[in-house]
Motif scaffolding. Structure first.
Motif, PDB file in Angstrom:
ATOM      1  N   THR A   1     121.013  81.144  17.500  1.00 37.37           N
ATOM      2  CA  THR A   1     120.937  81.479  16.085  1.00 37.37           C
ATOM      3  C   THR A   1     121.716  80.430  15.297  1.00 37.37           C
ATOM      4  N   GLU A   2     121.045  79.798  14.342  1.00 40.08           N
ATOM      5  CA  GLU A   2     121.721  78.839  13.476  1.00 40.08           C
ATOM      6  C   GLU A   2     122.206  79.560  12.226  1.00 40.08           C
ATOM      7  N   PHE A   3     123.387  79.179  11.738  1.00 41.97           N
ATOM      8  CA  PHE A   3     123.883  79.750  10.491  1.00 41.97           C
ATOM      9  C   PHE A   3     124.730  78.723   9.761  1.00 41.97           C
ATOM     10  N   LEU A   4     124.924  78.954   8.477  1.00 44.39           N
ATOM     11  CA  LEU A   4     125.772  78.104   7.643  1.00 44.39           C
ATOM     12  C   LEU A   4     127.091  78.818   7.427  1.00 44.39           C
ATOM     13  N   ALA A   5     128.175  78.223   7.873  1.00 45.27           N
ATOM     14  CA  ALA A   5     129.507  78.814   7.717  1.00 45.27           C
ATOM     15  C   ALA A   5     129.987  78.510   6.296  1.00 45.27           C
ATOM     16  N   ARG A   6     129.720  79.406   5.374  1.00 43.45           N
ATOM     17  CA  ARG A   6     130.109  79.212   3.984  1.00 43.45           C
ATOM     18  C   ARG A   6     131.546  79.631   3.726  1.00 43.45           C
ATOM     19  N   MET A   7     132.044  80.558   4.526  1.00 44.57           N
ATOM     20  CA  MET A   7     133.426  81.010   4.404  1.00 44.57           C
ATOM     21  C   MET A   7     134.057  80.987   5.786  1.00 44.57           C
ATOM     22  N   THR A   8     135.350  80.642   5.821  1.00 37.06           N
ATOM     23  CA  THR A   8     136.088  80.630   7.089  1.00 37.06           C
ATOM     24  C   THR A   8     137.498  81.160   6.850  1.00 37.06           C
ATOM     25  N   ALA A   9     138.155  81.531   7.916  1.00 42.79           N
ATOM     26  CA  ALA A   9     139.551  81.954   7.852  1.00 42.79           C
ATOM     27  C   ALA A   9     140.426  80.741   7.561  1.00 42.79           C
ATOM     28  N   ALA A  10     141.637  81.011   7.100  1.00 45.16           N
ATOM     29  CA  ALA A  10     142.594  79.940   6.830  1.00 45.16           C
ATOM     30  C   ALA A  10     142.754  79.069   8.073  1.00 45.16           C
ATOM     31  N   GLY A  11     142.758  77.776   7.873  1.00 43.14           N
ATOM     32  CA  GLY A  11     142.932  76.839   8.979  1.00 43.14           C
ATOM     33  C   GLY A  11     141.629  76.396   9.619  1.00 43.14           C
ATOM     34  N   LEU A  12     140.504  76.980   9.202  1.00 42.43           N
ATOM     35  CA  LEU A  12     139.210  76.625   9.803  1.00 42.43           C
ATOM     36  C   LEU A  12     138.287  75.935   8.801  1.00 42.43           C
TER      37      LEU A  12
ATOM     38  N   VAL B   1     125.281  80.013  17.039  1.00 41.13           N
ATOM     39  CA  VAL B   1     125.801  81.016  17.962  1.00 41.13           C
ATOM     40  C   VAL B   1     124.765  81.152  19.062  1.00 41.13           C
ATOM     41  N   VAL B   2     125.207  80.979  20.291  1.00 40.85           N
ATOM     42  CA  VAL B   2     124.314  81.078  21.452  1.00 40.85           C
ATOM     43  C   VAL B   2     124.713  82.305  22.248  1.00 40.85           C
TER      44      VAL B   2
ATOM     45  N   GLN C   1     128.874  73.374  17.185  1.00 41.47           N
ATOM     46  CA  GLN C   1     128.654  72.632  15.943  1.00 41.47           C
ATOM     47  C   GLN C   1     128.131  71.257  16.308  1.00 41.47           C
ATOM     48  N   CYS C   2     126.822  71.088  16.137  1.00 39.83           N
ATOM     49  CA  CYS C   2     126.133  69.851  16.473  1.00 39.83           C
ATOM     50  C   CYS C   2     124.709  69.980  15.959  1.00 39.83           C
ATOM     51  N   SER C   3     123.869  69.003  16.263  1.00 38.73           N
ATOM     52  CA  SER C   3     122.450  69.122  15.918  1.00 38.73           C
ATOM     53  C   SER C   3     121.758  70.038  16.922  1.00 38.73           C
ATOM     54  N   ARG C   4     120.612  70.554  16.548  1.00 38.19           N
ATOM     55  CA  ARG C   4     119.849  71.418  17.448  1.00 38.19           C
ATOM     56  C   ARG C   4     119.400  70.632  18.681  1.00 38.19           C
ATOM     57  N   GLU C   5     119.061  69.371  18.497  1.00 40.45           N
ATOM     58  CA  GLU C   5     118.609  68.550  19.622  1.00 40.45           C
ATOM     59  C   GLU C   5     119.721  68.387  20.655  1.00 40.45           C
ATOM     60  N   ILE C   6     120.925  68.117  20.176  1.00 37.28           N
ATOM     61  CA  ILE C   6     122.060  67.975  21.098  1.00 37.28           C
ATOM     62  C   ILE C   6     122.332  69.300  21.790  1.00 37.28           C
ATOM     63  N   LEU C   7     122.319  70.394  21.035  1.00 39.48           N
ATOM     64  CA  LEU C   7     122.575  71.707  21.638  1.00 39.48           C
ATOM     65  C   LEU C   7     121.542  72.015  22.716  1.00 39.48           C
ATOM     66  N   ASP C   8     120.273  71.810  22.415  1.00 32.54           N
ATOM     67  CA  ASP C   8     119.223  72.096  23.407  1.00 32.54           C
ATOM     68  C   ASP C   8     119.421  71.279  24.677  1.00 32.54           C
ATOM     69  N   ALA C   9     119.810  70.017  24.526  1.00 31.27           N
ATOM     70  CA  ALA C   9     120.048  69.164  25.703  1.00 31.27           C
ATOM     71  C   ALA C   9     121.228  69.684  26.516  1.00 31.27           C
ATOM     72  N   ARG C  10     122.304  70.081  25.840  1.00 33.30           N
ATOM     73  CA  ARG C  10     123.474  70.598  26.554  1.00 33.30           C
ATOM     74  C   ARG C  10     123.149  71.902  27.264  1.00 33.30           C
ATOM     75  N   LEU C  11     122.431  72.794  26.588  1.00 30.50           N
ATOM     76  CA  LEU C  11     122.092  74.079  27.223  1.00 30.50           C
ATOM     77  C   LEU C  11     121.207  73.876  28.446  1.00 30.50           C
ATOM     78  N   ALA C  12     120.300  72.927  28.387  1.00 32.81           N
ATOM     79  CA  ALA C  12     119.423  72.647  29.536  1.00 32.81           C
ATOM     80  C   ALA C  12     120.220  72.138  30.733  1.00 32.81           C
ATOM     81  N   ALA C  13     121.392  71.547  30.475  1.00 31.82           N
ATOM     82  CA  ALA C  13     122.219  71.013  31.556  1.00 31.82           C
ATOM     83  C   ALA C  13     123.171  72.047  32.155  1.00 31.82           C
ATOM     84  N   ASP C  14     123.246  73.230  31.564  1.00 29.54           N
ATOM     85  CA  ASP C  14     124.117  74.285  32.088  1.00 29.54           C
ATOM     86  C   ASP C  14     123.652  74.682  33.489  1.00 29.54           C
ATOM     87  N   PRO C  15     124.571  74.753  34.452  1.00 37.93           N
ATOM     88  CA  PRO C  15     124.184  75.195  35.793  1.00 37.93           C
ATOM     89  C   PRO C  15     123.487  76.562  35.807  1.00 37.93           C
TER      90      PRO C  15
END
Length: 95
Positions: A78-89, A3-4, A52-66
């Motif tokens: 904030t990194e987290f583990l999605a242990r539970m999700t709603a139906a369909g996710l 979550v960013v 949902q990606c690696s931290r390295e990919i996320l950091d690269a994408r965020l650095a490219a944000d205008p």
């Protein structure tokens, strides 16, 4: 999964000037399968991105944000583990 939280550092007039480029950047990140959800905070002090990606990919994408390139926003990741999700996710659950 991440979550960013974006927090604007400049007046909304500057954010509005960068908004079209920011939306194009968001679209590219969705097309790559990196972002799952995003939107503005209410009140409009920044935005939220779920990724949902690696931290390295996320950091690269965020650095490219205008917003980042213009120094218009800070990013709290904030990194987290999605242990539970709603139906369909179930595809987003992590072991």
């Amino acid at each position: 999964m991440f979550v960013v939280s974006l927090n604007y550092k400049v007046p909304l007039t500057e954010i509005d000037r960068l908004q079209a480029a920011h939306v194009e950047w968001l679209k590219a990140c969705y097309a790559e399968g990196v972002f799952i959800a995003s939107g503005p905070k209410k009140p409009r002090t920044g935005g939220i991105i779920v990724a949902q990606c690696s931290r390295e990919i996320l950091d690269a994408r965020l650095a490219a944000d205008p917003f980042a390139k213009a120094g218009a926003a800070d990013y709290d990741v904030t990194e987290f583990l999605a242990r539970m999700t709603a139906a369909g996710l179930d595809a987003f659950k992590e072991a």
